[in-house]
Scaffold this motif. Structure first.
Motif, PDB file in Angstrom:
ATOM      1  N   VAL A  40       0.877  -1.169   0.000  1.00  0.00           N
ATOM      2  CA  VAL A  40       0.000   0.000   0.000  1.00  0.00           C
ATOM      3  C   VAL A  40       0.913   1.216   0.000  1.00  0.00           C
ATOM      4  N   ILE A  41       0.768   2.025  -1.037  1.00  0.00           N
ATOM      5  CA  ILE A  41       1.686   3.134  -1.278  1.00  0.00           C
ATOM      6  C   ILE A  41       1.004   4.470  -1.008  1.00  0.00           C
ATOM      7  N   ASN A  42       1.752   5.380  -0.403  1.00  0.00           N
ATOM      8  CA  ASN A  42       1.281   6.734  -0.161  1.00  0.00           C
ATOM      9  C   ASN A  42       1.158   7.447  -1.511  1.00  0.00           C
ATOM     10  N   PRO A  43      -0.011   8.038  -1.829  1.00  0.00           N
ATOM     11  CA  PRO A  43      -0.184   8.711  -3.118  1.00  0.00           C
ATOM     12  C   PRO A  43       0.846   9.815  -3.362  1.00  0.00           C
ATOM     13  N   ALA A  44       1.311  10.473  -2.305  1.00  0.00           N
ATOM     14  CA  ALA A  44       2.321  11.527  -2.470  1.00  0.00           C
ATOM     15  C   ALA A  44       3.628  10.938  -3.000  1.00  0.00           C
ATOM     16  N   GLN A  45       3.953   9.715  -2.592  1.00  0.00           N
ATOM     17  CA  GLN A  45       5.162   9.068  -3.101  1.00  0.00           C
ATOM     18  C   GLN A  45       5.035   8.768  -4.587  1.00  0.00           C
ATOM     19  N   ILE A  46       3.858   8.336  -5.009  1.00  0.00           N
ATOM     20  CA  ILE A  46       3.641   8.040  -6.420  1.00  0.00           C
ATOM     21  C   ILE A  46       3.754   9.318  -7.244  1.00  0.00           C
ATOM     22  N   LYS A  47       3.160  10.401  -6.742  1.00  0.00           N
ATOM     23  CA  LYS A  47       3.236  11.678  -7.446  1.00  0.00           C
ATOM     24  C   LYS A  47       4.681  12.152  -7.529  1.00  0.00           C
ATOM     25  N   ALA A  48       5.426  12.023  -6.435  1.00  0.00           N
ATOM     26  CA  ALA A  48       6.827  12.449  -6.429  1.00  0.00           C
ATOM     27  C   ALA A  48       7.659  11.604  -7.386  1.00  0.00           C
ATOM     28  N   PHE A  49       7.383  10.305  -7.450  1.00  0.00           N
ATOM     29  CA  PHE A  49       8.108   9.451  -8.383  1.00  0.00           C
ATOM     30  C   PHE A  49       7.837   9.886  -9.815  1.00  0.00           C
ATOM     31  N   GLY A  50       6.561  10.151 -10.128  1.00  0.00           N
ATOM     32  CA  GLY A  50       6.225  10.625 -11.473  1.00  0.00           C
ATOM     33  C   GLY A  50       6.937  11.920 -11.805  1.00  0.00           C
ATOM     34  N   ALA A  51       6.993  12.836 -10.841  1.00  0.00           N
ATOM     35  CA  ALA A  51       7.690  14.100 -11.067  1.00  0.00           C
ATOM     36  C   ALA A  51       9.179  13.873 -11.301  1.00  0.00           C
ATOM     37  N   SER A  52       9.753  12.909 -10.596  1.00  0.00           N
ATOM     38  CA  SER A  52      11.182  12.640 -10.778  1.00  0.00           C
ATOM     39  C   SER A  52      11.482  12.058 -12.156  1.00  0.00           C
ATOM     40  N   ARG A  53      10.458  11.465 -12.785  1.00  0.00           N
ATOM     41  CA  ARG A  53      10.600  10.897 -14.133  1.00  0.00           C
ATOM     42  C   ARG A  53      10.103  11.876 -15.194  1.00  0.00           C
ATOM     43  N   LEU A  54       9.812  13.118 -14.774  1.00  0.00           N
ATOM     44  CA  LEU A  54       9.315  14.185 -15.643  1.00  0.00           C
ATOM     45  C   LEU A  54       7.974  13.843 -16.298  1.00  0.00           C
ATOM     46  N   VAL A  55       7.146  13.091 -15.585  1.00  0.00           N
ATOM     47  CA  VAL A  55       5.802  12.773 -16.039  1.00  0.00           C
ATOM     48  C   VAL A  55       4.859  13.759 -15.379  1.00  0.00           C
ATOM     49  N   ARG A  56       4.165  14.559 -16.167  1.00  0.00           N
ATOM     50  CA  ARG A  56       3.328  15.610 -15.591  1.00  0.00           C
ATOM     51  C   ARG A  56       1.880  15.196 -15.423  1.00  0.00           C
ATOM     52  N   THR A  57       1.483  14.094 -16.021  1.00  0.00           N
ATOM     53  CA  THR A  57       0.095  13.670 -15.895  1.00  0.00           C
ATOM     54  C   THR A  57       0.012  12.504 -14.928  1.00  0.00           C
ATOM     55  N   LYS A  58      -1.133  12.374 -14.277  1.00  0.00           N
ATOM     56  CA  LYS A  58      -1.363  11.241 -13.389  1.00  0.00           C
ATOM     57  C   LYS A  58      -2.746  10.699 -13.687  1.00  0.00           C
ATOM     58  N   THR A  59      -2.783   9.662 -14.503  1.00  0.00           N
ATOM     59  CA  THR A  59      -4.040   9.020 -14.858  1.00  0.00           C
ATOM     60  C   THR A  59      -3.889   7.527 -14.601  1.00  0.00           C
ATOM     61  N   ASP A  60      -4.996   6.801 -14.592  1.00  0.00           N
ATOM     62  CA  ASP A  60      -4.923   5.358 -14.401  1.00  0.00           C
ATOM     63  C   ASP A  60      -4.084   4.700 -15.495  1.00  0.00           C
ATOM     64  N   LYS A  61      -4.229   5.174 -16.737  1.00  0.00           N
ATOM     65  CA  LYS A  61      -3.464   4.601 -17.850  1.00  0.00           C
ATOM     66  C   LYS A  61      -1.966   4.830 -17.649  1.00  0.00           C
ATOM     67  N   VAL A  62      -1.587   6.032 -17.231  1.00  0.00           N
ATOM     68  CA  VAL A  62      -0.166   6.329 -16.990  1.00  0.00           C
ATOM     69  C   VAL A  62       0.348   5.523 -15.812  1.00  0.00           C
ATOM     70  N   ASP A  63      -0.461   5.401 -14.744  1.00  0.00           N
ATOM     71  CA  ASP A  63      -0.042   4.638 -13.561  1.00  0.00           C
ATOM     72  C   ASP A  63       0.206   3.174 -13.885  1.00  0.00           C
TER      73      ASP A  63
END
Length: 64
Positions: A40-63
């Motif tokens: 079970v992952i903290n949503p803030a960690q997922i958002k931060a990981f995406g930002a570190s990979r320069l991914v600006r969108t957060k959708t189910d398809k991207v996740d």
């Protein structure tokens, strides 16, 4: 094993989900009782990981 996972041909799975709202709890307990490894992952960690990979969108398809 979950019927859906069996239909997908999965013989083993690691279940990973965001800890949002209250809905994740029952799902996590169910899969843990079925002997699946569950994370079970903290949503803030997922958002931060995406930002570190320069991914600006957060959708189910991207996740996925």
């Amino acid at each position: 094993m979950s019927i859906w996972l069996g239909k997908q041909g999965a013989s083993i799975a690691h279940v990973c989900m965001e800890a949002t709202g209250i809905y994740w709890e029952a799902v996590a307990h169910y899969f843990a009782e079925q002997k699946f490894p569950v994370s079970v992952i903290n949503p803030a960690q997922i958002k931060a990981f995406g930002a570190s990979r320069l991914v600006r969108t957060k959708t189910d398809k991207v996740d996925a």
